[in-house]
Design a protein around this motif. Structure first.
Motif: not given
Ligand code: ADP
Ligand code: MG
Length: 604
Positions: A300, A389, A391
């Protein structure tokens, strides 16, 4: 809070208030002096100050006007009615002979922006060194100038032109209660400010080496970003870049223990920059790139650096030589956002209860519909690189594994995962993707490049990933999925862009970087991750207003109209957005302006 309210044309010129010398005042001034002389003008300000000492705060308004000081002109542009309001706005003009800036330090757009950035930071530093600060009530005694954080942005707090340098500051004129403290004000105008100006705006007193490095670095970054396309790259990360930040809320580089970036040989490329010369680094080719690796290995962090790589950074940031395609857009899930009239059918079709997804509107998008909307809007904004991403993605939008495909038959599942369209987006539309995906190998089959982050170091694992991928994913049969097409006629309803609020014809304010109050609308920009500065948020509000007023009707779609509005701002400067002189704006990208319009809710 930044706010402004006005009811005249946004394009009207800044009007300068000329100060009239009253007979009362003349008595206070030394006789027989040339009224244009520096001594006279300085005495005039002193006399005015002593004249209003101890009076109510509003009397400070008498100070509005120009005063010639030794070496610069001070203009008091605006004084508020009370000490708790937005502080007074002043500007300092240093003529070019006095500033003596060598022209090569600000010739060309990249250098000029960097030089203005450097000077604004120098003024801020001099303020920290020279200004006592808070004295009295409210904002009394505070002097400020707007500067950028780690980025170098086009702003209007310092402007350089052939005539010299103009710096725009705010000053909290001192008061006790609402009573004017003239002696304190005198200290500001005759002690502190002259020292700030001399330290930061006269080239003779500047750190010349640092100044030169600043503009050279920015020029190199601009050049580097400009090289990407012809080299077939989506992004570039130079060796020795420092990517990790101090914390989630501190964008400065991690100090100790930061491991410098080193490009793997197979992805390394050499570039030659105008000032720095040859550099080596990792080129991320156009196409579909995966960033894989174990949790906490720096995936990230790399993606975040790429997101910010659309901006130039200050020397010492660590990301000065990280450059990303300027149209790169971070796309993420953003549940609860509003969506208006968007064709998200390439990703979402057949919603329950026959909800139409070719002109999809909602006040409350789900994780997957919001991510689909963010992608479709990015394509509309002419993005050619998507940054994603895991996430911050909706899992069901990104992947659907084989077992799930067997359980829930295709025709019952409204979502076509990004996995099934990412290649087509590149091959048919030229839109590349960089995707952080540590949790699923499904993307191996659709990727061109696979980078593994291993203890913060990138490795090229493309061959291995491809050998694990199995057969290439078959292209969808024609007609099976709705086409991904641009939506050329999509334009906001002008009714949504009315800036009025209550009795005010125009009310545009910000509440922090993430919230734009535009007319009756509260626009949440908290998940627009490439917005980096509150000055951009302020400018976005004003650009929307300009767009709605002058360009919406003239253009056939949102992006064309915004391009016209932004072109005007880029050519003529941020000042055209404001009916008066302000130093509070920073230039946003087209994408962030569009993002704000796209997030306006139907009702306030
Ligand atoms: P991932 O996405 O792979 O789980 P992150 O990028 O979130 O990992 O990084 C995990 C942690 O490691 C973060 O706290 C980050 O600041 C730190 N980190 C990332 N890159 C580096 C580096 N090059 N040197 C030192 N620390 C780093
Ligand atoms: Mg992560």
């Amino acid at each position: 809070m930044f706010s402004f309210v006005f009811s005249i044309s946004v394009n009207s010129k800044v009007s300068r208030v000329k100060f009239g010398v009253t007979p009362e005042l003349l008595q206070l001034l030394p006789a027989h002096q040339d009224i244009s002389s520096v001594a006279y003008q300085m005495e005039r300000l002193k006399a005015l100050l002593s004249n209003i000492d101890g009076r109510g705060y509003k009397a400070y308004k008498d100070l509005k006007g120009d005063y010639q000081f030794d070496g610069y002109r001070l203009t008091i542009d605006h004084v508020p009615g009370d000490p708790f309001a937005h502080p007074s706005r002043i500007s300092i003009n240093v003529p070019s002979q006095k500033a003596s800036l060598p022209s090569e330090l600000w010739s060309g757009n990249a250098r000029k922006t960097a030089a203005e950035d450097f000077l604004a930071r120098a003024v801020a530093k001099a303020i920290r060194a020279q200004v006592k600060g808070h004295r009295g009530i409210g904002k009394s005694g505070e002097i400020r100038i707007e500067t950028s954080g780690q980025q170098i942005l086009v702003r209007n707090s310092v402007l350089i032109d052939d005539g010299g340098i103009e710096a725009r500051l705010t000053v909290g004129l001192p008061a006790a209660g609402r009573i004017i403290l003239s002696r304190e004000a005198e200290e500001i105008f005759f002690g502190e400010l002259p020292r700030v100006v001399s330290e930061s705006l006269y080239f003779g007193n500047m750190d010349k080496g640092k100044f030169e490095k600043h503009v050279q670095s920015a020029e190199d970054q601009e050049f580097l970003r400009g090289q990407l396309r012809q080299k077939g790259l989506a992004a570039f990360v130079a060796d020795n870049s420092i990517l990790p930040r101090r914390s989630g809320v501190d964008d400065r580089p991690l100090k100790e223990a930061a491991i410098p970036f080193v490009a793997p040989e197979s992805l390394s490329c050499m570039l030659t920059l105008p000032n720095r010369g040859r550099i080596r680094g990792m080129g991320i080719p156009r196409g579909v790139t995966l960033i894989v690796g174990g949790g906490f290995h720096g995936k990230s962090t790399l993606l975040h650096a790429l997101e910010r790589g659309v901006y130039n950074h200050i020397p010492g940031d660590g990301r000065e030589l990280v450059a990303t395609d300027p149209t790169a857009v971070k796309v993420r899930a953003e549940d609860n956002r509003a969506v208006w009239n968007l064709d998200i059918s390439p990703f979402i079709a057949r919603l329950p209860f026959d909800c139409d997804t070719t002109g999809f509107s909602t006040e409350n998008a789900s994780g997957s519909t919001s991510q689909a909307a963010n992608i479709i809007e990015a394509l509309d904004d002419a993005a050619t690189l998507l940054l994603i991403d895991e996430d911050t993605s909706a899992t069901n939008f990104m992947i659907r594994d084989e077992r799930m495909q067997k359980l829930v038959i295709r025709d019952k599942e409204p979502i076509t995962p990004f996995l099934h369209r990412v290649r087509e987006m590149y091959q048919d539309h030229g839109v590349s993707s960089v995707i952080v995906m540590g949790g699923s190998g499904d993307y191996f089959a659709v990727s061109d490049t696979v980078i593994m982050m291993d203890a913060y170091q990138p490795q090229d694992v493309t061959l291995k990933a491809h050998s694990l991928a199995g057969p290439a994913m078959p292209r969808e049969k024609p007609g099976r999925l709705p086409h991904i097409v641009k939506q050329p006629q999509r334009r906001p309803d002008p009714g949504r862009l009315i800036p009025a609020r209550g009795k005010r014809e125009v009310s545009i304010e910000t509440r922090g970087i993430d919230t734009l109050l535009y007319g009756e609308h509260e626009i949440d920009l908290g998940k627009v991750e490439q917005l980096v500065d509150i000055g951009q948020t302020r400018a976005i509000g004003l650009i929307i207003h300009t767009y709605a007023k002058h360009y919406l009707e003239k253009s056939s779609n949102l992006v064309d109209g915004l391009r016209m509005a932004l072109k005007e701002v880029e050519e003529q400067g941020l000042d055209i957005l404001h009916p008066w002189k302000s130093g509070e704006l920073a230039l946003p990208r087209l994408h962030e302006v569009a993002a704000a319009i796209n997030r306006i809710r139907a009702k306030g």
